[in-house]
Design a protein around this motif. Structure first.
Motif, PDB file in Angstrom:
ATOM      1  N   VAL A  77      46.214  28.767  48.335  1.00 34.46           N
ATOM      2  CA  VAL A  77      45.644  30.056  47.939  1.00 34.46           C
ATOM      3  C   VAL A  77      44.727  29.861  46.738  1.00 34.46           C
ATOM      4  N   ASP A  78      45.209  29.132  45.730  1.00 30.90           N
ATOM      5  CA  ASP A  78      44.403  28.916  44.530  1.00 30.90           C
ATOM      6  C   ASP A  78      43.099  28.195  44.857  1.00 30.90           C
ATOM      7  N   VAL A  79      43.167  27.204  45.728  1.00 33.04           N
ATOM      8  CA  VAL A  79      41.960  26.441  46.059  1.00 33.04           C
ATOM      9  C   VAL A  79      40.973  27.308  46.839  1.00 33.04           C
ATOM     10  N   HIS A  80      41.457  28.138  47.758  1.00 31.43           N
ATOM     11  CA  HIS A  80      40.553  28.999  48.507  1.00 31.43           C
ATOM     12  C   HIS A  80      39.942  30.083  47.631  1.00 31.43           C
ATOM     13  N   VAL A  81      40.699  30.581  46.663  1.00 32.50           N
ATOM     14  CA  VAL A  81      40.105  31.527  45.705  1.00 32.50           C
ATOM     15  C   VAL A  81      38.988  30.834  44.925  1.00 32.50           C
ATOM     16  N   ALA A  82      39.227  29.590  44.513  1.00 25.85           N
ATOM     17  CA  ALA A  82      38.184  28.843  43.804  1.00 25.85           C
ATOM     18  C   ALA A  82      36.961  28.648  44.683  1.00 25.85           C
ATOM     19  N   GLN A  83      37.171  28.378  45.982  1.00 24.29           N
ATOM     20  CA  GLN A  83      36.044  28.227  46.911  1.00 24.29           C
ATOM     21  C   GLN A  83      35.238  29.522  46.986  1.00 24.29           C
TER      22      GLN A  83
ATOM     23  N   PRO B 121      34.295  39.337  43.427  1.00 26.17           N
ATOM     24  CA  PRO B 121      35.208  40.447  43.143  1.00 26.17           C
ATOM     25  C   PRO B 121      36.681  40.064  43.290  1.00 26.17           C
ATOM     26  N   ILE B 122      37.097  39.067  42.545  1.00 32.29           N
ATOM     27  CA  ILE B 122      38.491  38.604  42.582  1.00 32.29           C
ATOM     28  C   ILE B 122      38.959  38.408  41.154  1.00 32.29           C
ATOM     29  N   ARG B 123      40.070  39.031  40.831  1.00 31.23           N
ATOM     30  CA  ARG B 123      40.649  38.894  39.493  1.00 31.23           C
ATOM     31  C   ARG B 123      41.947  38.105  39.566  1.00 31.23           C
ATOM     32  N   THR B 124      42.118  37.206  38.625  1.00 26.13           N
ATOM     33  CA  THR B 124      43.383  36.504  38.483  1.00 26.13           C
ATOM     34  C   THR B 124      44.300  37.320  37.588  1.00 26.13           C
ATOM     35  N   VAL B 125      45.499  37.586  38.057  1.00 26.20           N
ATOM     36  CA  VAL B 125      46.505  38.278  37.258  1.00 26.20           C
ATOM     37  C   VAL B 125      47.534  37.227  36.866  1.00 26.20           C
ATOM     38  N   ARG B 126      47.439  36.798  35.637  1.00 21.59           N
ATOM     39  CA  ARG B 126      48.225  35.660  35.165  1.00 21.59           C
ATOM     40  C   ARG B 126      49.725  35.862  35.422  1.00 21.59           C
ATOM     41  N   GLY B 127      50.338  34.845  35.998  1.00 22.47           N
ATOM     42  CA  GLY B 127      51.758  34.882  36.247  1.00 22.47           C
ATOM     43  C   GLY B 127      52.167  35.655  37.500  1.00 22.47           C
ATOM     44  N   VAL B 128      51.183  36.269  38.182  1.00 24.46           N
ATOM     45  CA  VAL B 128      51.512  37.064  39.371  1.00 24.46           C
ATOM     46  C   VAL B 128      50.719  36.578  40.579  1.00 24.46           C
ATOM     47  N   GLY B 129      49.388  36.729  40.545  1.00 20.85           N
ATOM     48  CA  GLY B 129      48.584  36.353  41.701  1.00 20.85           C
ATOM     49  C   GLY B 129      47.153  36.811  41.539  1.00 20.85           C
TER      50      GLY B 129
ATOM     51  N   LEU C 212      39.811  42.920  49.157  1.00 18.80           N
ATOM     52  CA  LEU C 212      38.926  44.067  48.941  1.00 18.80           C
ATOM     53  C   LEU C 212      39.427  45.333  49.648  1.00 18.80           C
ATOM     54  N   ALA C 213      40.244  45.163  50.699  1.00 21.38           N
ATOM     55  CA  ALA C 213      40.747  46.332  51.424  1.00 21.38           C
ATOM     56  C   ALA C 213      41.726  47.151  50.583  1.00 21.38           C
ATOM     57  N   ALA C 214      42.319  46.523  49.570  1.00 18.76           N
ATOM     58  CA  ALA C 214      43.252  47.232  48.692  1.00 18.76           C
ATOM     59  C   ALA C 214      42.851  46.953  47.247  1.00 18.76           C
ATOM     60  N   PRO C 215      41.710  47.521  46.809  1.00 13.79           N
ATOM     61  CA  PRO C 215      41.194  47.192  45.476  1.00 13.79           C
ATOM     62  C   PRO C 215      42.204  47.501  44.384  1.00 13.79           C
ATOM     63  N   ASP C 216      42.286  46.556  43.467  1.00 11.71           N
ATOM     64  CA  ASP C 216      43.157  46.640  42.293  1.00 11.71           C
ATOM     65  C   ASP C 216      44.639  46.449  42.603  1.00 11.71           C
ATOM     66  N   ARG C 217      45.008  46.318  43.865  1.00 10.04           N
ATOM     67  CA  ARG C 217      46.397  45.963  44.161  1.00 10.04           C
ATOM     68  C   ARG C 217      46.584  44.467  43.888  1.00 10.04           C
ATOM     69  N   VAL C 218      47.651  44.127  43.209  1.00 13.50           N
ATOM     70  CA  VAL C 218      47.914  42.730  42.877  1.00 13.50           C
ATOM     71  C   VAL C 218      48.799  42.121  43.959  1.00 13.50           C
ATOM     72  N   PHE C 219      48.332  41.026  44.531  1.00 15.95           N
ATOM     73  CA  PHE C 219      49.086  40.302  45.555  1.00 15.95           C
ATOM     74  C   PHE C 219      49.607  38.990  44.979  1.00 15.95           C
ATOM     75  N   THR C 220      50.866  38.668  45.263  1.00 16.52           N
ATOM     76  CA  THR C 220      51.376  37.348  44.899  1.00 16.52           C
ATOM     77  C   THR C 220      50.787  36.324  45.861  1.00 16.52           C
ATOM     78  N   ARG C 221      50.858  35.075  45.487  1.00 17.24           N
ATOM     79  CA  ARG C 221      50.365  34.014  46.374  1.00 17.24           C
ATOM     80  C   ARG C 221      51.164  33.990  47.675  1.00 17.24           C
ATOM     81  N   GLU C 222      52.473  34.222  47.594  1.00 16.59           N
ATOM     82  CA  GLU C 222      53.301  34.233  48.796  1.00 16.59           C
ATOM     83  C   GLU C 222      52.886  35.360  49.735  1.00 16.59           C
ATOM     84  N   GLN C 223      52.557  36.533  49.172  1.00 17.25           N
ATOM     85  CA  GLN C 223      52.099  37.649  50.003  1.00 17.25           C
ATOM     86  C   GLN C 223      50.782  37.320  50.694  1.00 17.25           C
ATOM     87  N   LEU C 224      49.885  36.652  49.990  1.00 14.67           N
ATOM     88  CA  LEU C 224      48.606  36.275  50.585  1.00 14.67           C
ATOM     89  C   LEU C 224      48.792  35.230  51.673  1.00 14.67           C
TER      90      LEU C 224
END
Length: 229
Positions: A199-205, A215-223, A171-183
């Motif tokens: 990362v995927d499991v915690h997003v699901a939680q 307020p979390i969007r999945t960007v397919r193929g990126v993060g 939320l601190a960087a709205p609309d910025r796409v982060f890869t899983r490695e960056q997270l």
């Protein structure tokens, strides 16, 4: 419980004496106090009695398995950071299940240095720290950084330290796409492509706890990105 060295006491619940001894030696070398239990009931009792700063919890325990131990801790309102030790990669979704709120995991065989590094990272995420009284709001979700509280439609939602920090980072960087490695690097404190499933499991939680307005969007193929779903 804070040990004499100030690092704190880590509870290791592991029925394999060789693994428990190895993990204990590396944790002590890093300045932690260590208490070892060999089965699930003993681990559950020790967690309540000793108040550890973190629990290293094997999944395949006698008496009560690690998943049930963690479930009972959370049901009792104990949100001590839990790092699971799993025997198989296909257990990851189970040990980080939505109802448990576990913080991280390692898969056997593992490097004891990596395990200690992950314990330190889990404790950094949960440690009290100065924070500005910033409020981030997206739709029905409000995150208050100073008090580390999250509200959905005015109702407080209990998040683990990891979940809170992941949501705050997005939320601190709205609309910025982060890869899983960056997270992983920013939130968990390490970067490894082998660990991106956490990362995927915690997003699901987070989505399960925050509901349809999460307020979390999945960007397919990126993060992932923070912002309106």
């Amino acid at each position: 419980m804070v040990a004499e060295d100030g690092r704190g006491l880590v509870l290791v619940v592991e029925d394999d004496p060789a693994i428990a001894d190895l993990v204990g030696r590396y944790l002590r070398r890093d300045g932690f106090g260590v208490h070892v239990e060999r089965d699930g009931p003993g681990g559950l009792a020790a967690a309540g009695r000793l108040g550890p700063v973190a629990v290293v919890l094997d999944v395949g325990l006698p008496g009560l398995d690690g998943v049930e131990v963690c479930r009972r801790l959370r049901a009792a309102g104990d949100h001590v950071p839990v790092l699971f030790v799993t025997a198989r990669d296909d257990e990851v979704d189970r040990v980080l299940g939505l109802e448990l709120g576990a913080d991280d995991y390692v898969t056997k065989p593992f490097s004891p240095r990596e395990l200690v590094a992950r314990v330190r990272a889990v404790l950094r995420r949960g440690a009290p720290r100065p924070a500005p009284d910033v409020e981030l709001a997206v739709g029905p979700v409000v995150l208050r950084a100073g008090s580390r509280r999250v509200l959905v439609d005015g109702r407080e939602v209990a998040l683990t330290a990891t979940e809170f920090d992941l949501l705050a980072h997005l939320l601190a960087a709205p609309d910025r796409v982060f890869t899983r490695e960056q997270l992983l690097g920013a939130v968990w404190g390490y970067a490894s492509s082998a660990g991106t499933r956490t990362v995927d499991v915690h997003v699901a939680q987070l989505r399960a706890k925050l509901g349809p307005g999460a307020p979390i969007r999945t960007v397919r193929g990126v993060g992932y990105a923070g912002g309106a779903p």
